[in-house]
Scaffold this active site. Structure first.
Site, PDB file in Angstrom:
ATOM      1  N   PRO A  10       0.786  -1.224   0.000  1.00  0.00           N
ATOM      2  CA  PRO A  10       0.000   0.000   0.000  1.00  0.00           C
ATOM      3  C   PRO A  10       0.826   1.287   0.000  1.00  0.00           C
ATOM      4  CG  PRO A  10      -0.116  -1.112   2.140  1.00  0.00           C
ATOM      5  CD  PRO A  10       0.532  -2.062   1.178  1.00  0.00           C
ATOM      6  N   ASN A  11       0.331   2.256  -0.734  1.00  0.00           N
ATOM      7  CA  ASN A  11       0.871   3.619  -0.819  1.00  0.00           C
ATOM      8  C   ASN A  11       2.182   3.719  -1.604  1.00  0.00           C
ATOM      9  OD1 ASN A  11      -1.222   4.896   0.768  1.00  0.00           O
ATOM     10  ND2 ASN A  11      -0.358   3.793   2.506  1.00  0.00           N
ATOM     11  N   ARG A  18       5.199  10.987  -2.314  1.00  0.00           N
ATOM     12  CA  ARG A  18       4.894  10.664  -0.925  1.00  0.00           C
ATOM     13  C   ARG A  18       6.106  10.896  -0.017  1.00  0.00           C
ATOM     14  NH1 ARG A  18       4.785   4.510   1.350  1.00  0.00           N
ATOM     15  NH2 ARG A  18       3.906   5.032   3.369  1.00  0.00           N
ATOM     16  N   TYR A  23      11.169   8.820   1.668  1.00  0.00           N
ATOM     17  CA  TYR A  23      11.190   7.776   0.638  1.00  0.00           C
ATOM     18  C   TYR A  23      11.893   8.164  -0.660  1.00  0.00           C
ATOM     19  CZ  TYR A  23       7.818   5.659   3.800  1.00  0.00           C
ATOM     20  OH  TYR A  23       7.212   5.133   4.906  1.00  0.00           O
ATOM     21  N   ASN A  74       8.002  -5.544  -0.975  1.00  0.00           N
ATOM     22  CA  ASN A  74       7.930  -4.450  -0.015  1.00  0.00           C
ATOM     23  C   ASN A  74       6.476  -4.389   0.449  1.00  0.00           C
ATOM     24  OD1 ASN A  74       7.799  -2.156   1.495  1.00  0.00           O
ATOM     25  ND2 ASN A  74       8.860  -0.841   0.027  1.00  0.00           N
ATOM     26  N   ALA A  77       3.060  -0.772   4.841  1.00  0.00           N
ATOM     27  CA  ALA A  77       2.568  -0.791   6.232  1.00  0.00           C
ATOM     28  C   ALA A  77       2.090  -2.182   6.665  1.00  0.00           C
ATOM     29  CB  ALA A  77       1.440   0.218   6.386  1.00  0.00           C
ATOM     30  N   HIS A  80       3.940  -4.487   9.204  1.00  0.00           N
ATOM     31  CA  HIS A  80       3.820  -4.377  10.664  1.00  0.00           C
ATOM     32  C   HIS A  80       2.485  -4.886  11.197  1.00  0.00           C
ATOM     33  CE1 HIS A  80       7.134  -1.844   9.530  1.00  0.00           C
ATOM     34  NE2 HIS A  80       6.334  -0.966   8.953  1.00  0.00           N
ATOM     35  N   ASP A  87       1.334 -15.542   6.377  1.00  0.00           N
ATOM     36  CA  ASP A  87       0.875 -16.917   6.190  1.00  0.00           C
ATOM     37  C   ASP A  87       0.884 -17.313   4.711  1.00  0.00           C
ATOM     38  OD1 ASP A  87       0.536 -17.162   8.904  1.00  0.00           O
ATOM     39  OD2 ASP A  87      -1.656 -17.189   8.864  1.00  0.00           O
ATOM     40  N   GLU A  98      12.462  -9.573   1.734  1.00  0.00           N
ATOM     41  CA  GLU A  98      11.688  -8.401   2.172  1.00  0.00           C
ATOM     42  C   GLU A  98      12.550  -7.156   1.990  1.00  0.00           C
ATOM     43  OE1 GLU A  98      10.686  -8.644   6.327  1.00  0.00           O
ATOM     44  OE2 GLU A  98      10.060  -6.551   6.410  1.00  0.00           O
ATOM     45  N   HIS A 100      12.669  -2.665   2.102  1.00  0.00           N
ATOM     46  CA  HIS A 100      12.075  -1.373   2.461  1.00  0.00           C
ATOM     47  C   HIS A 100      13.014  -0.274   2.010  1.00  0.00           C
ATOM     48  CE1 HIS A 100       9.140  -3.367   4.990  1.00  0.00           C
ATOM     49  NE2 HIS A 100      10.124  -4.128   5.404  1.00  0.00           N
ATOM     50  N   LEU A 101      12.425   0.828   1.532  1.00  0.00           N
ATOM     51  CA  LEU A 101      13.252   1.974   1.162  1.00  0.00           C
ATOM     52  C   LEU A 101      13.911   2.567   2.399  1.00  0.00           C
ATOM     53  CD1 LEU A 101      10.246   2.701  -0.768  1.00  0.00           C
ATOM     54  CD2 LEU A 101      12.280   3.429  -1.981  1.00  0.00           C
ATOM     55  N   SER A 102      13.114   2.768   3.448  1.00  0.00           N
ATOM     56  CA  SER A 102      13.633   3.390   4.668  1.00  0.00           C
ATOM     57  C   SER A 102      14.177   2.319   5.610  1.00  0.00           C
ATOM     58  CB  SER A 102      12.512   4.181   5.356  1.00  0.00           C
ATOM     59  OG  SER A 102      11.472   3.304   5.772  1.00  0.00           O
ATOM     60  N   ARG A 107      13.202   4.064  12.725  1.00  0.00           N
ATOM     61  CA  ARG A 107      12.023   4.947  12.681  1.00  0.00           C
ATOM     62  C   ARG A 107      11.137   4.698  13.911  1.00  0.00           C
ATOM     63  NH1 ARG A 107       9.270   4.735   7.035  1.00  0.00           N
ATOM     64  NH2 ARG A 107       8.259   6.585   7.933  1.00  0.00           N
ATOM     65  N   ARG A 111       7.225   0.503  13.684  1.00  0.00           N
ATOM     66  CA  ARG A 111       7.775  -0.042  12.422  1.00  0.00           C
ATOM     67  C   ARG A 111       8.901  -1.047  12.674  1.00  0.00           C
ATOM     68  NH1 ARG A 111       5.496   3.478   8.502  1.00  0.00           N
ATOM     69  NH2 ARG A 111       5.220   5.555   9.351  1.00  0.00           N
TER      70      ARG A 111
HETATM   71  C1  DQA Z   1       8.145   1.033   3.918  1.00  0.00           C
HETATM   72  C2  DQA Z   1       8.235   1.189   5.445  1.00  0.00           C
HETATM   73  C3  DQA Z   1       6.861   0.994   6.087  1.00  0.00           C
HETATM   74  O1  DQA Z   1       6.953   1.182   7.500  1.00  0.00           O
HETATM   75  C4  DQA Z   1       5.856   1.992   5.541  1.00  0.00           C
HETATM   76  O2  DQA Z   1       4.582   1.754   6.076  1.00  0.00           O
HETATM   77  C5  DQA Z   1       5.819   2.004   4.050  1.00  0.00           C
HETATM   78  C6  DQA Z   1       7.087   1.935   3.312  1.00  0.00           C
HETATM   79  C7  DQA Z   1       9.488   1.357   3.233  1.00  0.00           C
HETATM   80  O3  DQA Z   1       9.661   0.944   2.092  1.00  0.00           O
HETATM   81  O4  DQA Z   1      10.344   2.019   3.828  1.00  0.00           O
HETATM   82  O5  DQA Z   1       4.766   2.135   3.432  1.00  0.00           O
HETATM   83  O6  DQA Z   1       7.818  -0.324   3.626  1.00  0.00           O
END
Ligand code: DQA
Length: 147
Positions: A10-11, A18, A23, A74, A77, A80, A87, A98, A100-102, A107, A111
């Site tokens: 998502p997002n 964003r 990011y 990725n 959210a 978490h 599953d 897995e 993540h950008l950040s 953080r 997270r």
């Molecule tokens: C994220 C980190 C997550 O905590 C956050 O909710 C995201 C982006 C990242 O790529 O850093 O949507 O997955």
């Protein structure tokens, strides 16, 4: 050709617009383009999808069975919160990395925990858009050694 499924949660469709301080300014389209190029140069096929919906991500993971040899995800959210995505990954038993950008560990406290990490080969975070490329290289390395 061996194929890898890339999933963005998502997002992540908003990347570029964003919270650029967190990011970066690279768009999802640009990330996917560089992943297609990288996969091509490594001799792997790659299919990328994004969804804002947990159930759609679960469906995509289930559909990967028999079509893809590994998953780069990725989960955004849902990292978490989602027992369902965890599953699904455990259920299809496909090697998963897995990303993540950040750096989620430096953080907010909420997270720091990932439901996905225990069912993944490993996690790469904190390198911005490069996390994806590094994650793809790690997955390809793993597949070459284990297929
Ligand atoms: C994220 C980190 C997550 O905590 C956050 O909710 C995201 C982006 C990242 O790529 O850093 O949507 O997955």
């Amino acid at each position: 050709m061996v194929s890898i499924l890339v999933l963005h949660g998502p997002n992540l469709n908003l990347l570029g617009k964003r919270e650029p301080g967190v990011y970066g300014s690279v768009t999802l389209e640009e990330i996917n383009q560089s992943l297609y190029q990288e996969a091509d140069s490594l001799g792997f096929a790659l299919v990328a999808s994004q969804s804002n919906h947990e159930g759609v991500l679960v469906d995509l993971i289930q559909d990967a069975m028999g079509k893809h040899s590994g998953i780069l995800i990725n989960p955004g959210a849902y990292t978490h919160t989602s027992v369902a995505i965890r599953d699904a990954i455990a259920g299809v038993n496909l090697p998963t990395v897995e990303v993540h950008l950040s750096n989620i560990h430096k953080r907010e406290e909420f997270r720091h925990h990932s439901y996905i990490a225990p069912v993944a080969i490993g996690q790469i975070c904190g390198f911005g858009a490069d996390s994806y490329r590094l994650g793809l290289q790690a997955l390809v390395h793993y597949l070459r050694q284990n297929m």
